[in-house]
Design an enzyme around this catalytic site. Structure first.
Site, PDB file in Angstrom:
ATOM      1  CD  GLU A  96      -2.525   1.224   2.723  1.00 48.97           C
ATOM      2  OE1 GLU A  96      -1.960   0.757   3.726  1.00 48.97           O
ATOM      3  OE2 GLU A  96      -3.633   1.769   2.775  1.00 48.97           O
ATOM      4  CE  LYS A 196      -6.777   1.151   4.558  1.00 51.15           C
ATOM      5  NZ  LYS A 196      -5.551   1.917   4.888  1.00 51.15           N
ATOM      6  CB  CYS A 229      -3.465  -1.328   5.455  1.00 53.35           C
ATOM      7  SG  CYS A 229      -2.275  -0.674   6.637  1.00 53.35           S
TER       8      CYS A 229
END
Ligand SMILES: *[C@@H]1O[C@H](CO)[C@@H](O)[C@H](O)[C@H]1NC(C)=O
Ligand SMILES: *[C@@H]1O[C@H](CO)[C@@H](O)[C@H](O)[C@H]1NC(C)=O
Ligand SMILES: *[C@@H]1O[C@H](CO)[C@@H](O)[C@H](O)[C@H]1NC(C)=O
Ligand SMILES: *[C@@H]1O[C@H](CO)[C@@H](O)[C@H](O)[C@H]1NC(C)=O
Ligand SMILES: *[C@@H]1O[C@H](CO)[C@@H](O)[C@H](O)[C@H]1NC(C)=O
EC number: 3.5.1.12
Length: 452
Positions: A96, A196, A229
């Site tokens: 990321e 995300k 993440c």
């Protein structure tokens, strides 16, 4: 953007040394040689990238300047792809924020964003059809890399999507900005994207109106799932992907700041692989000054990992992994009778994980019996490696582990922060198992996540 903020704020350091040493994961041995013939496994790579960051992410730049910076990172990506290709890698994951960096505002990131048509609507090969859409230079380069390396390629970039004022979610500036993972097949086709969902203080990006549950199928290992993440700590999309989409492998770009005692990158990645019986291909950025390191290829029984707080270099990790991660059935027959920790485990996860709690507990037990197998990371002194060898999964089965972990963490915390830490054992797993919206950041912190 950064997932886990460290207690201490360090100055940003750029690792601009010209030598990006490519080293194969120290734990991979000869396992990545013979591969295509072995139908039961595939060869995966993750690259921990010391990204070249904008010296001032708040400043406004032109698209041209943004591309110049991003191309420096993409040049390194390309070298890594070519190295990996020579080793027969079939899928490769990049971290990321690895291309554009972090700490932007909504406005300052704009020149770094590629336009991104929905892969569900448009079949597109950016390398072969570069002129089909404007502002897609990053996607074009990644697509060409997938072709050159003849591999599936997963990377993260910022994307923009114009929206209409009638769209109730449309931001005032008339566009959505997403933190996006992209997946290219080995012929360069953009096969899917994941936007995300659980942003971590990322002012530059919007949360998509619907959660993306992104999976993609590969000829070599079946179905993969994608998330990013901070997502790993939440039910949606992470746990839902595994429960409802029959995902056996996860690709996981991350930009993770390690934080004791429970939020170290390797620990979380490995725990996820163990707890859910999947392979996790996790790529982090490498910025030790910011506490960011920790990437790995994790199977339920074994981890190939990199974590280095002293070395400024990134690391290419290559490993051969099973197409079908060791099944729960196998674990079932391999384990003997229940031990006392089993019932504790069942009790602990009763509320959240009804369907598969039994299997989960058996797996945890099997894993703990595998501790001494080569390839399982061994603990290193706390002051050099803020990673605790006991993973989250082990924590919930063993009260003893928990107590000793707590003691060790307290010592480490005192050394680092000069004060005691507030540690609450069950936070991570509780949140992970719960099927409910993410709490607001404030309450999230109050629950102990940023307690040291
Ligand atoms: C990001 O911004 C914050 C303040 O907004 C600052 O404290 C931090 O050091 C910055 N980090 C990087 C990597 O630029
Ligand atoms: C790309 O931008 C140019 C210049 O602004 C414009 O003429 C062209 O129509 C655009 N192409 C597409 C596919 O939008
Ligand atoms: C390219 O890859 C995609 C996804 O694997 C596949 O559906 C498509 O048929 C391939 N195209 C060509 C021309 O091989
Ligand atoms: C596990 O044991 C059961 C019952 O003994 C048996 O039916 C099953 O085939 C076994 N599974 C494996 C993978 O050996
Ligand atoms: C852990 O052990 C202590 C005593 O050794 C006990 O008081 C406590 O309840 C135990 N915790 C759990 C979660 O079983």
């Amino acid at each position: 953007m950064v997932c886990i903020m460290s207690g201490t704020r360090s100055k940003l350091a750029l690792f601009l040394c010209g030598c990006y040493v490519v080293a194969l994961g120290a734990h991979t041995g000869e396992e990545c040689v013979a591969r295509h013939h072995e139908a039961e496994s595939y060869v995966a790579a993750v690259y921990e990238h010391p990204s070249i960051l904008s010296p001032n992410p708040l400043a406004l730049t032109s698209r041209q300047q943004a591309l110049e910076l991003m191309n420096q990172n993409l040049d390194i990506y390309e070298q890594q792809v070519m190295t990996a290709a020579q080793k027969g890698v079939q899928i490769m994951v990049f971290p990321e924020d690895g291309i554009h960096g972090f700490n932007f505002t909504r406005t300052s990131i704009y020149p770094f964003l590629d336009f991104m048509p929905s892969p569900q609507v448009v079949r597109w090969n950016p390398c072969l059809e570069p002129h089909r859409f404007n502002d897609t230079e990053v996607l074009q380069r990644l697509s060409c890399m997938a072709i050159k390396g003849d591999m599936f390629l997963v990377a993260n970039l910022g994307t923009k999507q114009p929206c209409h004022i009638n769209d109730p979610g449309c931001p005032d500036d008339g566009r959505y900005q997403f933190n996006t993972d992209v997946v290219f097949s080995s012929n360069g086709t953009l096969v899917d994207r994941y936007r995300k969902h659980n942003l971590y203080f990322e002012a530059a990006f919007d949360v998509p109106l619907q959660v993306d549950h992104t999976t993609f199928d590969t000829p070599f290992a079946g179905r993969f799932g994608v998330f990013t993440c901070f997502d790993i700590l939440f039910f949606s999309p992470a746990v839902r992907l595994l429960r409802d989409y029959e995902v056996k492998h996860v690709v996981y770009p991350t930009a993770w700041m390690n934080q004791l005692p429970l939020l170290a990158a390797i620990e979380i990645q490995k725990a996820f692989a163990v707890a859910f019986g999947v392979n996790v291909l996790a790529a982090n950025v490498h910025h030790p000054v910011l506490g960011m390191t920790g990437s790995g290829i994790h199977t339920p029984l074994k981890s190939f990992w990199y974590h280095d707080m002293e070395n400024p270099n990134g690391r290419l990790i290559i490993a051969q992994v099973a197409k079908n991660p060791v099944g729960l059935i196998d674990a079932e027959n391999a384990t003997g009778e229940m031990d006392p920790s089993h019932s504790k485990c069942v009790h602990f996860i009763e509320e959240g994980a009804k369907g598969w709690k039994e299997s989960l507990c058996r797996r945890l037990k099997t894993e703990s019996q595998q501790q001494s197998e080569p390839g399982i990371p061994t603990p290193r002194p706390m002051h050099t490696t803020p990673w605790i060898s006991l993973d989250v999964a082990n924590l919930i089965v063993s009260n003893e582990s928990w107590k000793s972990l707590q003691q060790r963490s307290q010592t480490a915390c005192k050394r680092r922060h000069g004060r005691m830490c507030v540690i609450r054992p069950s936070n991570i797993l509780r949140v992970l198992m719960e099927d409910r919206p993410r709490p607001k950041d404030r309450s999230y912190q109050e629950r102990g996540f940023n307690s040291i």
